[in-house]
Design a protein around this motif. Structure first.
Motif, PDB file in Angstrom:
ATOM      1  N   PRO A 170      39.636 -45.042   1.753  1.00 40.15           N
ATOM      2  CA  PRO A 170      40.398 -43.941   1.828  1.00 40.15           C
ATOM      3  C   PRO A 170      40.755 -43.054   0.597  1.00 40.15           C
ATOM      4  O   PRO A 170      40.711 -43.857  -0.365  1.00 40.15           O
ATOM      5  N   ASN A 171      41.222 -41.860   0.530  1.00 38.08           N
ATOM      6  CA  ASN A 171      41.490 -41.414  -0.963  1.00 38.08           C
ATOM      7  C   ASN A 171      42.843 -41.245  -0.832  1.00 38.08           C
ATOM      8  O   ASN A 171      43.793 -40.404  -0.564  1.00 38.08           O
ATOM      9  N   PHE A 172      43.407 -42.227  -1.609  1.00 40.54           N
ATOM     10  CA  PHE A 172      45.108 -42.572  -1.789  1.00 40.54           C
ATOM     11  C   PHE A 172      45.511 -41.322  -2.715  1.00 40.54           C
ATOM     12  O   PHE A 172      46.450 -40.593  -2.416  1.00 40.54           O
ATOM     13  N   ILE A 173      44.927 -41.207  -3.875  1.00 40.81           N
ATOM     14  CA  ILE A 173      45.575 -40.278  -4.800  1.00 40.81           C
ATOM     15  C   ILE A 173      44.572 -39.233  -5.106  1.00 40.81           C
ATOM     16  O   ILE A 173      44.827 -38.390  -5.982  1.00 40.81           O
ATOM     17  N   ASP A 174      43.760 -38.978  -4.153  1.00 46.33           N
ATOM     18  CA  ASP A 174      42.773 -37.873  -4.303  1.00 46.33           C
ATOM     19  C   ASP A 174      43.084 -36.924  -3.223  1.00 46.33           C
ATOM     20  O   ASP A 174      42.451 -35.730  -3.192  1.00 46.33           O
ATOM     21  N   SER A 175      43.816 -37.150  -2.375  1.00 48.59           N
ATOM     22  CA  SER A 175      44.270 -36.280  -1.319  1.00 48.59           C
ATOM     23  C   SER A 175      45.731 -35.730  -1.520  1.00 48.59           C
ATOM     24  O   SER A 175      46.642 -36.248  -1.820  1.00 48.59           O
ATOM     25  N   VAL A 176      45.772 -34.283  -1.150  1.00 44.67           N
ATOM     26  CA  VAL A 176      47.210 -33.704  -1.102  1.00 44.67           C
ATOM     27  C   VAL A 176      48.189 -34.346  -0.297  1.00 44.67           C
ATOM     28  O   VAL A 176      49.317 -34.446  -0.749  1.00 44.67           O
ATOM     29  N   SER A 177      47.709 -34.880   0.770  1.00 40.56           N
ATOM     30  CA  SER A 177      48.558 -35.154   1.708  1.00 40.56           C
ATOM     31  C   SER A 177      49.227 -36.928   1.556  1.00 40.56           C
ATOM     32  O   SER A 177      50.078 -37.267   2.109  1.00 40.56           O
ATOM     33  N   THR A 178      48.423 -37.635   0.942  1.00 38.03           N
ATOM     34  CA  THR A 178      48.706 -39.077   0.551  1.00 38.03           C
ATOM     35  C   THR A 178      48.928 -39.082  -0.845  1.00 38.03           C
ATOM     36  O   THR A 178      49.620 -40.545  -1.269  1.00 38.03           O
ATOM     37  N   VAL A 179      48.796 -38.351  -1.655  1.00 40.32           N
ATOM     38  CA  VAL A 179      48.954 -38.705  -3.293  1.00 40.32           C
ATOM     39  C   VAL A 179      50.562 -39.082  -3.617  1.00 40.32           C
ATOM     40  O   VAL A 179      50.845 -40.146  -4.498  1.00 40.32           O
ATOM     41  N   LEU A 180      51.501 -38.264  -3.019  1.00 41.28           N
ATOM     42  CA  LEU A 180      52.815 -38.552  -3.398  1.00 41.28           C
ATOM     43  C   LEU A 180      53.507 -39.784  -2.695  1.00 41.28           C
ATOM     44  O   LEU A 180      54.107 -40.742  -3.264  1.00 41.28           O
TER      45      LEU A 180
END
Length: 319
Positions: A170-180
């Motif tokens: 998964p893209n933890f810090i590269d996705s707008v929905s999951t980064v914060l």
């Protein structure tokens, strides 16, 4: 005799009449002389930068213009900030970041403090392990977690794929929905030991006699906690929450190192946005206006913090 009387009269005329701050300063003028060098240093390194930031917030500073040629624009910088959609996005991120990090760190630290308050084998070792995130450098922790979250080489993604729980990392810090949320997890991991230490210190002040008396009266564990333990921890809880809130509102290292505010401003909070405006875009006037607003908010939190400390001192004095 006449000379002495004249000197005493002159001294009396110079001494302020009445009571208050001026009289207190006059009576302790020799003490203030000792701290005068420290006061001078504070004026240079604290008071002047604050004054200059407030002044600069009323000027426009285009990137190609030197600061000495800045253009006075009045309150235009504040108007630009309050009417910008980026401001409201950054403010929303800041509130989510601050409230989420503060409340969860406090609850988790409180729970760990309650668990470690009991005697059991290995308690000292477990305490030392739980304090490690707090003593690690924030810069080092940010780079470690950035590698852990990495979409290609991160350990979390590798474990999820290896266990068959995900088809791809998964893209933890590269996705707008999951980064914060991902950054908040890192911040909680770093901060909950501080809350744990504060609450462990508070638990030491709870009288054992009251707990034993409540147990004899038939109170269960929850009732003893809610009616005896928690009221004694109310002041230290308030101070801990305020300290966490101030630290989180002004937090910079974790979000800046891990994401730099991206992607698409999804992880920008006030302090990182101010840094980008000032040192990235060289919009010193707008960044100064942001800083003034941030200063007012932090001063408000500081006011409640001082009130909480004053309440504790008055309570201890009356006791």
């Amino acid at each position: 005799m006449t000379i002495l009387t004249g000197k005493a009269e002159a001294h009396r005329r110079l001494r302020p009449d009445g009571s208050g701050a001026l009289r207190n300063i006059w009576e302790h003028r020799a003490d203030y002389a000792y701290v005068l060098p420290a006061i001078a240093v504070m004026l240079i390194v604290i008071a002047y930068p604050i004054y200059y930031t407030i002044e600069l917030s009323f000027f426009n500073t285009p990137p190609g213009l030197q600061l000495r040629d800045k253009i006075f624009v009045g309150l235009d910088n504040y108007t630009v900030i309050l009417t910008s959609p980026v401001f409201w996005k950054v403010t929303s991120n800041t509130l989510i970041w601050t409230l989420g990090s503060t409340l969860i760190s406090f609850v988790l630290g409180f729970a760990c403090a309650l668990a470690l308050h009991r005697d059991f084998v290995g308690r000292g070792i477990l305490r030392a392990i739980l304090i490690i995130p707090w003593v690690i450098s924030a810069v080092a922790a940010s780079y470690i977690w950035k590698w852990i979250y990495h979409s290609d080489f991160g350990i979390i993604g590798a474990v999820l794929v290896g266990l068959g729980w995900a088809d791809r990392p998964p893209n933890f810090i590269d996705s707008v929905s999951t980064v914060l949320p991902s950054l908040i997890v890192v911040n909680i991991w770093r901060e909950f030991p501080f809350a744990m230490i504060m609450m462990m210190a508070g638990l030491q002040t709870v009288p054992d006699q009251l707990l034993r008396a409540a147990k004899v009266d038939g109170a269960n564990a929850w009732q003893r906690f809610w009616h005896v333990t928690f009221p004694h921890l109310r002041n230290v809880s308030t101070v801990t929450i305020l300290l966490l809130a101030v630290a989180n509102f002004n937090s910079f290292i974790i979000p800046w190192i891990m994401t730099g505010g991206g992607p698409s401003n999804a992880s920008h909070i006030w302090i990182t946005h101010i840094y980008e405006l000032a040192f990235g875009r060289q919009r010193w006037g707008v960044a100064s206006a942001y800083s003034v607003l941030l200063f007012l908010i932090l001063m408000s939190l500081g006011y409640f913090y001082v009130r909480a400390l004053s309440g504790n001192e008055q309570k201890d004095g009356s006791a």
